[in-house]
Scaffold this motif. Structure first.
Motif, short mmCIF file in Angstrom:
data_model
loop_
_atom_site.label_atom_id
_atom_site.label_comp_id
_atom_site.label_asym_id
_atom_site.label_seq_id
_atom_site.Cartn_x
_atom_site.Cartn_y
_atom_site.Cartn_z
N GLY A 118 0.75 -1.19 0.11
CA GLY A 118 0.04 -0.02 -0.03
C GLY A 118 0.96 1.20 -0.16
O GLY A 118 0.59 2.20 -0.91
N ALA A 119 1.90 1.20 0.67
CA ALA A 119 2.75 2.35 0.72
C ALA A 119 3.53 2.57 -0.63
O ALA A 119 3.72 3.82 -0.94
CB ALA A 119 3.85 2.29 2.07
N ALA A 120 3.75 1.52 -1.28
CA ALA A 120 4.50 1.56 -2.41
C ALA A 120 3.54 2.12 -3.40
O ALA A 120 3.81 2.94 -4.37
CB ALA A 120 4.89 0.23 -3.04
N ILE A 121 2.20 1.67 -3.44
CA ILE A 121 1.06 2.41 -4.45
C ILE A 121 1.16 3.81 -3.97
O ILE A 121 1.05 4.79 -5.17
CB ILE A 121 -0.29 1.71 -3.92
N LEU A 122 0.89 4.48 -2.76
CA LEU A 122 0.89 5.68 -2.62
C LEU A 122 2.24 6.51 -2.96
O LEU A 122 2.00 7.51 -3.79
CB LEU A 122 0.73 5.85 -1.30
N SER A 123 3.24 5.84 -2.92
CA SER A 123 4.68 6.49 -3.36
C SER A 123 4.46 6.52 -4.85
O SER A 123 4.94 7.72 -5.48
CB SER A 123 5.78 5.58 -2.80
N GLN A 124 4.14 5.56 -5.48
CA GLN A 124 4.08 5.78 -7.03
C GLN A 124 2.90 6.85 -7.28
O GLN A 124 3.48 7.62 -8.28
CB GLN A 124 3.53 4.50 -7.67
N ARG A 125 1.88 6.92 -6.89
CA ARG A 125 1.14 8.22 -7.05
C ARG A 125 1.54 9.37 -6.73
O ARG A 125 1.22 10.45 -7.29
CB ARG A 125 -0.24 8.01 -6.01
N LEU A 126 2.62 9.67 -5.70
CA LEU A 126 3.23 10.65 -5.52
C LEU A 126 4.60 10.99 -6.49
O LEU A 126 5.22 12.07 -6.28
CB LEU A 126 3.71 10.64 -4.16
N GLY A 127 4.64 10.32 -7.64
CA GLY A 127 5.80 10.31 -8.53
C GLY A 127 6.99 9.57 -8.17
O GLY A 127 7.99 9.80 -8.83
N HIS A 128 7.13 8.74 -7.14
CA HIS A 128 8.20 8.13 -6.63
C HIS A 128 8.64 6.87 -7.73
O HIS A 128 7.71 6.10 -8.01
CB HIS A 128 8.25 7.43 -5.26
N ARG A 129 9.89 7.03 -8.08
CA ARG A 129 10.31 5.55 -8.79
C ARG A 129 11.29 4.80 -8.31
O ARG A 129 12.47 5.65 -7.69
CB ARG A 129 10.92 6.32 -10.33
N PRO A 130 11.16 3.63 -7.71
CA PRO A 130 12.30 2.87 -7.02
C PRO A 130 13.53 2.93 -7.69
O PRO A 130 13.48 2.92 -8.86
CB PRO A 130 11.65 1.82 -6.64
#
Length: 258
Positions: free
Chosen positions: A242-254
């Motif tokens: 879930g945190a990864a999904i939210l991070s992706q929505r905020l423009g984060h790219r691992p």
């Protein structure tokens, strides 16, 4: 819905190649996508003319992402609403686990809850958006503290000080807190084992934005009567997702896995 346009799809495929490589040549694009050379040449020419790609200085046969993409990305970043995105992501996680899900940010030495999705169980955690709690007593707070520099941590929690306790399980030693944070950095997860509420366990994961800074934390809170080793494992994996999904929505790219 309408039909996808093949030429647009191929142009986007070309741009997405640059997510993993800072520069590429036309032959490399051709090889990686398996497209005809003439097609790649036409698409790269068009993307360059529109400033989505630019020739690399000193290497005119190689290309990198252009200013137009930066401008579009800046507009996207300006339109992001952390609280709105957090609510939607929390609801997705809560729908899967039927437990209370929070998203919180760090404000000094407190966490502030900016989003919440409730459990439907009759016995559940009682909390509210806007509530503040000592960060060192919560799973989501300890996760956020793990992202601080040593200097910031020393300023907030001097080693000769003592921390406020919310329960008998709360961490009150700055030295012990630092040991907890070291474990959290290694695991990428943080736990609250009845440290803020005698009857509640929590597991939390980090949320990153496009910078990429840790800007929030997501947690799943579970009454002790429903917490066991199996749930710990399941909800740990779920809150990480879930945190990864939210991070992706905020423009984060691992970072790419090496």
């Amino acid at each position: 819905m309408g039909r996808a346009v093949p030429a647009v799809t191929r142009a986007l495929d070309i741009l997405e190649l640059f997510l993993d490589r800072p520069t590429l040549s036309a032959p490399e694009i051709t090889e990686r996508l398996g497209l005809p050379r003439t097609t790649v040449h036409e698409l790269v020419t068009t993307l360059t003319e529109r400033a989505y790609l630019i020739p690399t200085p000193g290497q005119p046969t190689r290309y990198r992402l252009g200013m137009r993409l930066f401008q579009l990305g800046s507009v996207f970043a300006d339109q992001l609403d952390l609280a709105h995105e957090a609510r939607e992501a929390a609801q997705l996680v809560a729908a899967e686990c039927d437990e209370t899900v929070h998203v919180a940010v760090l404000d000094g030495t407190d966490v502030v809850y900016i989003a919440k999705a409730d459990s439907t169980h009759p016995v559940r955690m009682v909390s509210a958006v806007g509530r503040r709690l000592p960060a060192h007593c919560t799973g989501v707070g300890k996760m956020l503290l793990s992202g601080l520099t040593s200097e910031a941590l020393d300023a907030a929690y001097p080693l000769d000080g003592e921390l406020t306790a919310m329960t008998d399980h709360s961490v009150t030693s700055p030295v012990r807190l630092r040991a907890h944070l070291d474990d959290i950095r290694r695991q990428g997860l943080s736990y609250d084992e009845c440290e803020s509420n005698e009857a509640v366990f929590c597991v939390a994961a980090p949320v990153y934005d496009h910078t990429p800074a840790m800007v929030a934390g997501m947690s799943i809170s579970v009454p002790s009567i429903r917490w066991d080793d199996r749930r710990r494992e399941e909800w740990s994996a779920l809150v990480r997702k879930g945190a990864a999904i939210l991070s992706q929505r905020l423009g984060h790219r691992p970072s790419p896995t090496r």
